[in-house]
Design a protein around this motif. Structure first.
Motif, PDB file in Angstrom:
ATOM      1  N   ASP A   1       0.825  -1.139   0.035  1.00  0.00           N
ATOM      2  CA  ASP A   1      -0.039  -0.160   0.075  1.00  0.00           C
ATOM      3  C   ASP A   1       0.840   1.301  -0.176  1.00  0.00           C
ATOM      4  O   ASP A   1       0.390   2.241  -0.691  1.00  0.00           O
ATOM      5  CB  ASP A   1      -0.793   0.058   1.249  1.00  0.00           C
ATOM      6  CG  ASP A   1      -2.100  -1.071   1.315  1.00  0.00           C
ATOM      7  OD1 ASP A   1      -2.091  -1.510   0.023  1.00  0.00           O
ATOM      8  OD2 ASP A   1      -2.907  -1.185   2.262  1.00  0.00           O
ATOM      9  N   THR A   2       2.101   1.184   0.811  1.00  0.00           N
ATOM     10  CA  THR A   2       2.980   2.400   0.834  1.00  0.00           C
ATOM     11  C   THR A   2       3.479   2.736  -0.430  1.00  0.00           C
ATOM     12  O   THR A   2       3.536   3.751  -0.802  1.00  0.00           O
ATOM     13  CB  THR A   2       3.874   2.144   1.889  1.00  0.00           C
ATOM     14  OG1 THR A   2       3.340   2.101   3.032  1.00  0.00           O
ATOM     15  CG2 THR A   2       4.880   3.420   2.008  1.00  0.00           C
ATOM     16  N   LEU A   3       3.925   1.583  -1.338  1.00  0.00           N
ATOM     17  CA  LEU A   3       4.405   1.607  -2.635  1.00  0.00           C
ATOM     18  C   LEU A   3       3.588   1.772  -3.712  1.00  0.00           C
ATOM     19  O   LEU A   3       4.142   1.950  -4.684  1.00  0.00           O
ATOM     20  CB  LEU A   3       5.449   0.437  -2.775  1.00  0.00           C
ATOM     21  CG  LEU A   3       6.719   0.344  -1.784  1.00  0.00           C
ATOM     22  CD1 LEU A   3       7.476  -0.971  -2.112  1.00  0.00           C
ATOM     23  CD2 LEU A   3       7.446   1.411  -1.970  1.00  0.00           C
ATOM     24  N   ASP A   4       2.265   1.722  -3.508  1.00  0.00           N
ATOM     25  CA  ASP A   4       1.257   1.756  -4.178  1.00  0.00           C
ATOM     26  C   ASP A   4       1.238   0.868  -5.282  1.00  0.00           C
ATOM     27  O   ASP A   4       1.130   0.890  -6.609  1.00  0.00           O
ATOM     28  CB  ASP A   4       1.132   3.079  -4.956  1.00  0.00           C
ATOM     29  CG  ASP A   4      -0.137   3.420  -5.810  1.00  0.00           C
ATOM     30  OD1 ASP A   4      -1.094   2.681  -5.406  1.00  0.00           O
ATOM     31  OD2 ASP A   4      -0.072   4.206  -6.677  1.00  0.00           O
ATOM     32  N   ILE A   5       1.518  -0.352  -5.011  1.00  0.00           N
ATOM     33  CA  ILE A   5       1.809  -1.777  -5.823  1.00  0.00           C
ATOM     34  C   ILE A   5       0.260  -2.268  -6.038  1.00  0.00           C
ATOM     35  O   ILE A   5      -0.475  -2.630  -4.971  1.00  0.00           O
ATOM     36  CB  ILE A   5       2.529  -2.765  -5.235  1.00  0.00           C
ATOM     37  CG1 ILE A   5       4.003  -2.137  -4.790  1.00  0.00           C
ATOM     38  CG2 ILE A   5       2.529  -4.168  -6.084  1.00  0.00           C
ATOM     39  CD1 ILE A   5       4.699  -1.699  -6.031  1.00  0.00           C
ATOM     40  N   GLN A   6       0.026  -2.200  -7.078  1.00  0.00           N
ATOM     41  CA  GLN A   6      -1.537  -2.878  -7.672  1.00  0.00           C
ATOM     42  C   GLN A   6      -1.436  -4.067  -8.572  1.00  0.00           C
ATOM     43  O   GLN A   6      -0.595  -4.030  -9.426  1.00  0.00           O
ATOM     44  CB  GLN A   6      -2.288  -1.635  -8.087  1.00  0.00           C
ATOM     45  CG  GLN A   6      -2.527  -0.281  -7.203  1.00  0.00           C
ATOM     46  CD  GLN A   6      -3.339   0.650  -7.887  1.00  0.00           C
ATOM     47  OE1 GLN A   6      -3.816   0.642  -8.830  1.00  0.00           O
ATOM     48  NE2 GLN A   6      -3.299   1.830  -7.166  1.00  0.00           N
ATOM     49  N   GLY A   7      -2.363  -4.829  -8.570  1.00  0.00           N
ATOM     50  CA  GLY A   7      -2.676  -5.802  -9.298  1.00  0.00           C
ATOM     51  C   GLY A   7      -1.690  -7.146  -9.437  1.00  0.00           C
ATOM     52  O   GLY A   7      -1.592  -8.000 -10.052  1.00  0.00           O
ATOM     53  N   LEU A   8      -0.983  -6.958  -8.185  1.00  0.00           N
ATOM     54  CA  LEU A   8      -0.048  -8.322  -7.878  1.00  0.00           C
ATOM     55  C   LEU A   8      -1.188  -9.448  -7.445  1.00  0.00           C
ATOM     56  O   LEU A   8      -1.703  -9.312  -6.188  1.00  0.00           O
ATOM     57  CB  LEU A   8       1.017  -7.806  -6.593  1.00  0.00           C
ATOM     58  CG  LEU A   8       1.945  -8.725  -6.481  1.00  0.00           C
ATOM     59  CD1 LEU A   8       2.811  -8.918  -7.807  1.00  0.00           C
ATOM     60  CD2 LEU A   8       3.070  -8.075  -5.601  1.00  0.00           C
ATOM     61  N   GLU A   9      -0.858 -10.517  -8.088  1.00  0.00           N
ATOM     62  CA  GLU A   9      -1.649 -11.810  -7.816  1.00  0.00           C
ATOM     63  C   GLU A   9      -0.618 -12.773  -7.140  1.00  0.00           C
ATOM     64  O   GLU A   9       0.395 -12.719  -7.317  1.00  0.00           O
ATOM     65  CB  GLU A   9      -2.247 -12.486  -9.078  1.00  0.00           C
ATOM     66  CG  GLU A   9      -3.035 -11.728  -9.887  1.00  0.00           C
ATOM     67  CD  GLU A   9      -3.464 -12.524 -11.143  1.00  0.00           C
ATOM     68  OE1 GLU A   9      -3.593 -13.612 -10.980  1.00  0.00           O
ATOM     69  OE2 GLU A   9      -3.550 -11.784 -12.219  1.00  0.00           O
ATOM     70  N   GLU A  10      -1.120 -13.002  -5.899  1.00  0.00           N
ATOM     71  CA  GLU A  10      -0.484 -14.085  -5.027  1.00  0.00           C
ATOM     72  C   GLU A  10      -0.513 -15.454  -5.882  1.00  0.00           C
ATOM     73  O   GLU A  10      -1.330 -15.937  -6.027  1.00  0.00           O
ATOM     74  CB  GLU A  10      -0.919 -14.184  -3.679  1.00  0.00           C
ATOM     75  CG  GLU A  10      -0.053 -14.944  -2.903  1.00  0.00           C
ATOM     76  CD  GLU A  10      -0.667 -15.354  -1.251  1.00  0.00           C
ATOM     77  OE1 GLU A  10      -0.947 -16.327  -0.978  1.00  0.00           O
ATOM     78  OE2 GLU A  10      -0.810 -14.053  -0.816  1.00  0.00           O
ATOM     79  N   ARG A  11       0.721 -16.122  -6.131  1.00  0.00           N
ATOM     80  CA  ARG A  11       0.578 -17.322  -6.788  1.00  0.00           C
ATOM     81  C   ARG A  11       1.796 -18.175  -6.058  1.00  0.00           C
ATOM     82  O   ARG A  11       3.014 -18.088  -6.655  1.00  0.00           O
ATOM     83  CB  ARG A  11       0.967 -17.387  -8.147  1.00  0.00           C
ATOM     84  CG  ARG A  11       0.653 -18.655  -9.039  1.00  0.00           C
ATOM     85  CD  ARG A  11      -0.999 -18.984  -8.980  1.00  0.00           C
ATOM     86  NE  ARG A  11      -1.850 -17.865  -9.415  1.00  0.00           N
ATOM     87  CZ  ARG A  11      -1.802 -17.521 -10.872  1.00  0.00           C
ATOM     88  NH1 ARG A  11      -1.223 -18.302 -11.636  1.00  0.00           N
ATOM     89  NH2 ARG A  11      -2.609 -16.654 -11.275  1.00  0.00           N
ATOM     90  N   GLY A  12       1.860 -18.341  -4.753  1.00  0.00           N
ATOM     91  CA  GLY A  12       2.978 -18.964  -3.874  1.00  0.00           C
ATOM     92  C   GLY A  12       3.178 -20.452  -4.396  1.00  0.00           C
ATOM     93  O   GLY A  12       2.399 -20.943  -5.282  1.00  0.00           O
TER      94      GLY A  12
END
Length: 287
Positions: free
Chosen positions: A168-179
């Motif tokens: 949120d601080t870095l404004d990272i959007q659309g990152l899908e978790e695929r662990g």
């Protein structure tokens, strides 16, 4: 030259580069689906500078390629599977038993995850009985044991909340978790494929791939382990399964169908990925 002038020059140059990329005819005519693997923190550990660097560079690449007209999939290959989870789950079994019950696990406050990890690691290093339980716990988790899965989910959820603050601080959007856990159903198939291709062989009770040109310091062949002697799997196995899922598995079977896959990772992992990519190529796991 003032800071303001430097920033103006930087953003002017950046605009020219992006404008040039966007208007390249070969890019516009050949829209591709591109997977970018970046960030990739580890559950129950702090996100260190390497993860932050990967996050910022990966997000920038994704933005540029999206701007250029490509279909970009941003994947967060988090470290949510592997040996350390046997250790963590068994520690929770002793210290936070409610975390092993699916009905109560979401209500458990695990506190400082870094301290929890350190406490579990100390027990693993100092207590042989606990170490044996932890190793057995990995196999139980990978086999789908209900209590182990409930504890694992508690750890993952607590870590996600901490990582999201940084995103949120870095404004990272659309990152899908695929662990790593996502690829667990494919791991046996990958090892079987390597065996059928004549690439995997038994080595001191484990299953390994030996690639030409890779040696230990003493000159002996360097093994790339794909299955441990206790039946568990290694990072290389998961990475091979991820390559297959992203690039060669049919879309109708659930694959990504990517034309390109970019990995934004630390240079310290270069040999690991060189070996993984070489094995994937030789085994036909990528086009």
């Amino acid at each position: 030259m003032s800071l303001r002038t430097l920033l103006c020059v930087f953003f002017t140059d950046l605009f020219v580069i992006l404008h040039t990329i966007y208007n390249m005819p070969h890019i516009n005519r050949n829209k591709q689906k591109i997977v970018i693997d970046f960030s990739s923190p580890n559950i129950a550990k702090e996100m260190h500078v390497g993860h932050l660097r990967s996050t910022i560079i990966g997000d920038t690449l994704a933005n540029v390629l999206t701007f250029a007209g490509h279909d970009v999939v941003r994947l967060n290959h988090i470290g949510d599977w592997g040996t350390q989870f046997g250790m963590l789950v068994e520690h929770l079994r002793d210290e936070y038993p409610a975390a092993l019950n699916k009905e109560t696990s979401s209500d458990v406050d695990l506190g400082d995850l870094v301290q929890l990890y350190k406490a579990a690691k100390k027990r693993f290093d100092d207590d042989d009985d606990f170490k044996a339980r932890a190793r057995e716990g990995v196999v139980k988790l990978q086999a789908g044991d209900a209590e182990s899965l409930a504890a694992w989910e508690s750890l993952c959820e607590a870590s996600r909340k901490e990582y999201q603050k940084i995103y949120d601080t870095l404004d990272i959007q659309g990152l899908e978790e695929r662990g790593e856990s996502f690829y667990n159903p494919f791991l046996n198939g990958v090892v079987e494929h390597l065996e059928e291709a004549g690439m995997a062989e038994e080595s001191q009770g484990a299953t390994a791939v030996f690639l030409e040109g890779y040696e230990n310091r003493d000159g002996t062949p360097l093994p790339m382990l794909v299955r441990k002697s206790d039946g568990g799997f290694n990072y290389a196995t998961t990475d091979l399964a991820a390559i297959k899922h992203r690039s060669s598995m049919a879309v109708e079977d659930g694959g990504e169908g990517a034309k390109r896959v970019l990995y934004v990772t630390d240079a310290g992992q270069s040999q690991h990925f060189e070996m993984v990519f070489k094995a994937a190529e030789l085994a036909g796991l990528k086009p």
